[in-house]
Design an enzyme around this catalytic site. Structure first.
Site, PDB file in Angstrom:
ATOM      1  N   GLY A  63     -10.703  24.199  17.174  1.00 56.09           N
ATOM      2  CA  GLY A  63     -10.902  23.005  17.986  1.00 56.09           C
ATOM      3  C   GLY A  63     -10.310  23.067  19.376  1.00 56.09           C
ATOM      4  O   GLY A  63     -10.502  22.151  20.175  1.00 56.09           O
ATOM      5  N   LYS A  64      -9.586  24.148  19.715  1.00 56.93           N
ATOM      6  CA  LYS A  64      -8.925  24.238  21.022  1.00 56.93           C
ATOM      7  C   LYS A  64      -9.801  24.972  22.039  1.00 56.93           C
ATOM      8  O   LYS A  64      -9.410  25.986  22.606  1.00 56.93           O
ATOM      9  CB  LYS A  64      -7.590  24.977  20.863  1.00 56.93           C
ATOM     10  CG  LYS A  64      -6.585  24.267  19.973  1.00 56.93           C
ATOM     11  CD  LYS A  64      -5.778  23.257  20.756  1.00 56.93           C
ATOM     12  CE  LYS A  64      -4.726  22.581  19.887  1.00 56.93           C
ATOM     13  NZ  LYS A  64      -3.623  23.445  19.494  1.00 56.93           N
ATOM     14  N   GLY A  65     -11.011  24.505  22.284  1.00 56.95           N
ATOM     15  CA  GLY A  65     -11.885  25.187  23.232  1.00 56.95           C
ATOM     16  C   GLY A  65     -12.366  26.482  22.627  1.00 56.95           C
ATOM     17  O   GLY A  65     -13.187  26.498  21.722  1.00 56.95           O
ATOM     18  N   LEU A  66     -11.856  27.596  23.113  1.00 53.45           N
ATOM     19  CA  LEU A  66     -12.159  28.908  22.536  1.00 53.45           C
ATOM     20  C   LEU A  66     -11.227  29.150  21.358  1.00 53.45           C
ATOM     21  O   LEU A  66     -10.011  28.971  21.475  1.00 53.45           O
ATOM     22  CB  LEU A  66     -11.973  29.994  23.586  1.00 53.45           C
ATOM     23  CG  LEU A  66     -12.259  31.430  23.141  1.00 53.45           C
ATOM     24  CD1 LEU A  66     -13.743  31.615  22.877  1.00 53.45           C
ATOM     25  CD2 LEU A  66     -11.775  32.415  24.187  1.00 53.45           C
TER      26      LEU A  66
ATOM     27  N   ALA B  98      -6.324  27.954  18.509  1.00 49.66           N
ATOM     28  CA  ALA B  98      -6.519  27.387  17.183  1.00 49.66           C
ATOM     29  C   ALA B  98      -7.866  26.689  17.094  1.00 49.66           C
ATOM     30  O   ALA B  98      -8.541  26.440  18.104  1.00 49.66           O
ATOM     31  CB  ALA B  98      -5.389  26.410  16.860  1.00 49.66           C
TER      32      ALA B  98
END
Length: 417
Positions: free
Chosen positions: A175-178, A173
């Protein structure tokens, strides 16, 4: 602290997309990430919540007489929504004092012959005690589903999280890293269980043309606005409006619809993720390198605890999870920093029983440790846009707020799993 005009640091450290990432490319995203993480083959889903739903549906087919899913009382509200949507029963487990991980004694009390699955949760890029959860679940004959939605890239004894239980899932999602704006990854160590997950996913997931078109548009928006200038409009302005309205649940993004979309991820979004994945390992290494001295600096503040992984674990550090001495001091820090655009926020506003809109899905039971943890914690972004000078300003503000406390030097200031 004075707000930076027209700039907003994101609350989590997501990998920024580049224009070249948007060019068409045949997607090999699950295969690329499985190789980078060192996991068995990964199943790409349309969200982390969809991955959890597929996992629980698969397990309930194998043990239809077991209807209870045990989750920590401090976790994402989407977990409760997913369990309820399948007609399963949510059972809460209180957390350890001062932590987000499940308390062993409490977990042993709530597991029984009706338990389908236990869901240990790796929050804030940190690592939960899956071995403890697995041992207790096994005694009850239940499976373990690792919720690693916030921990893509975290490692437990040298291996990716998500592999010590029976099933593990991650989130892609925003903002979750990738990120591909919304997406999930699902895996299991046992090949027959992986095949069952694939079968259930294919049965449940629609072609979802409307949903996939929407996600494509949202991904374009993420690519354009996920930078300090764009986030001032897309994130900062709505945040401050919701806080002025007295609605921290909406400000944090803790209010979710009851429906969970289940559709296939299209080729274009897979291609965008595959392009970006080439940069993700270096980005992850940079986040770890940036977090280390900042954790050390925050540890110097009397009364502040930095939640860290244990000695045999390695976090992915999307943000720093901080615990303050009491709710009043936590709120005093938030009053100075939450709307300053410097990446300070909250993880989840409440423990699960305290969300009014979940009253029909979550048992209203006392969960004192989870409630205390929710009331005393805040988060600080580990984004590359939070430069050293601004970080030092944030640390100074926290130190000043806590400066009236009696000296606690010599006490343990780091809470480790």
């Amino acid at each position: 602290m004075r707000r930076r005009a027209f700039r907003e640091i994101p609350p989590t450290a997501g990998l920024p997309l580049r224009a070249a990432d948007l060019l068409p490319r045949r997607g090999a995203l699950p295969e690329t990430l499985a190789e980078q993480l060192g996991t068995p083959p990964l199943l790409l889903t349309c969200s982390g919540t969809a991955a959890l739903l597929v996992a629980l549906r698969t397990l309930s087919e194998r043990a239809p007489h077991r209807r209870v899913v045990v989750v920590p009382a401090y976790t994402c509200p989407l977990v409760a929504i997913a369990v309820h949507s399948l007609g399963l029963h949510l059972r809460l487990c209180d957390t350890r004092p001062g932590h987000f991980d499940m308390d062993p004694a409490a977990l042993a009390r709530v597991c029984g012959a009706d338990t389908l699955a236990v869901v240990p949760t790796h929050l804030a890029g940190l690592v939960a005690d899956v071995d403890m959860a697995r041992a207790i679940a096994r005694q009850a004959g239940a499976w373990v589903v690792e919720d690693a939605a916030q921990a893509l890239g975290a490692r437990d004894r040298g291996w990716s999280v998500g592999l010590r239980g029976d099933i593990g899932f991650f989130s892609l999602a925003a903002g979750k890293g990738l990120s591909i704006y919304e997406g999930g990854l699902l895996t299991a160590r046992d090949p027959s269980l992986r095949a069952a997950l694939q079968r259930v996913h294919d049965m449940l997931a629609s072609r979802g043309g409307g949903w996939e078109l929407r996600r494509c548009v949202e991904l374009l928006g993420l690519a354009a606005l996920y930078r300090p200038e764009g986030l001032a409009l897309a994130y900062g302005r709505p945040l401050r409006r919701k806080l002025r309205q007295g609605d921290p649940v909406a400000a944090v993004g803790d209010r979710f619809a009851a429906g969970i979309p289940l559709h296939r991820v299209g080729r274009w979004r897979q291609g965008v993720g595959t392009h970006a994945a080439a940069r993700w390992p270096a980005f992850l290494a940079e986040r770890r390198a940036q977090a280390s001295p900042r954790v050390a600096r925050l540890q110097q503040i009397d009364g502040l605890e930095v939640i860290r992984p244990g000695a045999d674990a390695e976090g992915s550090w999307p943000f720093l999870l901080l615990r303050l001495p009491d709710e009043a001091l936590r709120n005093a820090v938030l009053a100075r920093l939450w709307t300053a655009g410097v990446g300070v926020s909250r993880l989840f506003v409440h423990a699960l029983p305290d969300y009014a809109y979940l009253a029909d899905r979550v048992p209203r039971e006392p969960m004192p440790n989870a409630r205390d943890f929710a009331q005393r914690t805040l988060t600080l972004s580990n984004s590359p846009w939070l430069d050293d000078a601004t970080f030092e300003e944030v640390a100074t503000v926290i130190g000043r707020v806590l400066g009236a406390l009696p000296s606690r030097r010599g006490e343990t200031q780091v809470s480790a799993i």
